[in-house]
Enzyme design. Sequence first.
Site, PDB file in Angstrom:
ATOM      1  N   LYS A  16      38.841 162.589  12.140  1.00  0.00           N
ATOM      2  CA  LYS A  16      40.251 162.537  11.711  1.00  0.00           C
ATOM      3  C   LYS A  16      40.837 161.161  12.067  1.00  0.00           C
ATOM      4  CE  LYS A  16      40.282 167.472  12.177  1.00  0.00           C
ATOM      5  NZ  LYS A  16      41.018 168.710  12.177  1.00  0.00           N
ATOM      6  N   GLU A 100      43.985 169.459   5.793  1.00  0.00           N
ATOM      7  CA  GLU A 100      45.087 168.565   6.202  1.00  0.00           C
ATOM      8  C   GLU A 100      45.543 167.683   5.036  1.00  0.00           C
ATOM      9  OE1 GLU A 100      43.117 166.978   9.662  1.00  0.00           O
ATOM     10  OE2 GLU A 100      43.284 168.939  10.611  1.00  0.00           O
ATOM     11  N   SER A 208      37.095 174.955  14.882  1.00  0.00           N
ATOM     12  CA  SER A 208      36.884 175.240  16.313  1.00  0.00           C
ATOM     13  C   SER A 208      35.414 175.439  16.686  1.00  0.00           C
ATOM     14  CB  SER A 208      37.723 176.444  16.752  1.00  0.00           C
ATOM     15  OG  SER A 208      39.096 176.104  16.679  1.00  0.00           O
TER      16      SER A 208
HETATM   17  P1  PGA Z   1      38.222 171.432  14.584  1.00  0.00           P
HETATM   18  O1  PGA Z   1      38.436 170.730  13.153  1.00  0.00           O
HETATM   19  O2  PGA Z   1      36.745 171.459  14.847  1.00  0.00           O
HETATM   20  O3  PGA Z   1      38.983 170.571  15.541  1.00  0.00           O
HETATM   21  O4  PGA Z   1      38.776 172.812  14.479  1.00  0.00           O
HETATM   22  C1  PGA Z   1      37.544 170.950  12.088  1.00  0.00           C
HETATM   23  C2  PGA Z   1      38.013 170.174  10.879  1.00  0.00           C
HETATM   24  O5  PGA Z   1      39.227 170.031  10.681  1.00  0.00           O
HETATM   25  O6  PGA Z   1      37.200 169.676  10.087  1.00  0.00           O
END
Ligand code: PGA
Length: 244
Positions: A16, A100, A208
């Site tokens: 990200k 997102e 997660s």
């Molecule tokens: P996360 O994000 O592992 O922090 O839940 C996964 C993603 O958004 O690709």
Amino acid sequence: MLEIDKFSKIIAANWKMNGSIKFIDNFLSQLDLINNHNEFVCTIICPPFIYLQYISKKLDNLYLGGQDCSLFQEESCTGDISALMLNDIGCQFCIVGHSERRTKFSETDDQVAIKVSNSLKSNIHPIVCVGETLAQKKNNQTKEVLSKQIMKSIPKNSNNNNTIIAYEPIWAIGTGLTPSIDEIKDIHNFIKNEIHDYKNFKILYGGSVKSTNSKEILNIDSVDGVLVGGASLDIKEFNKILSS
Ligand code: PGA
């Protein structure tokens, strides 16, 4: 392009909007690809665009992915990065339609399909993200929502060797919550067998994923890999996920 089919496991890190030169130097110096490297395991790092080239010059046995690409290929489009440019600097993959992007940037399924097509035309393997909200899950709409997203976001020129699907329940992203193993199995089987002919598509699970659940998730037959957000920023965690 790569032969996606040959990979038995795909582990993709979605950084990200995180990272810095210092972070990357530290991460790569500890990344355990020597122990974990296996030609059938595909490890992909998706850093912010600006760090892609820096990482590509540091390591060979690692695949690189963008986190998004432009709707346009060669056009006046200030601030955008095209799939062609991703290919030019050595990327093999691009995350497309992450929740997102869909929520914070109002990306539609139709726009995601254009980005997937642009990626394919640029010899980039798109990793197409789909997933339901908590409200949709509670209303038993998960399968209906996923069918619609997948049918609309995946264009006709996608196939199991050029496109990857990532099932990322929105309520599981960054929350520490995950569906049960049976739920993940059920959804992946549904995508592979019931929407259309996606039987041979690689489907990653994301949301997660941590070292404490990665082994169990990766052991599910219909799970071909994981897309890891938060836990991919902790090199010790990420190394454990790679070896699970
Ligand atoms: P996360 O994000 O592992 O922090 O839940 C996964 C993603 O958004 O690709």
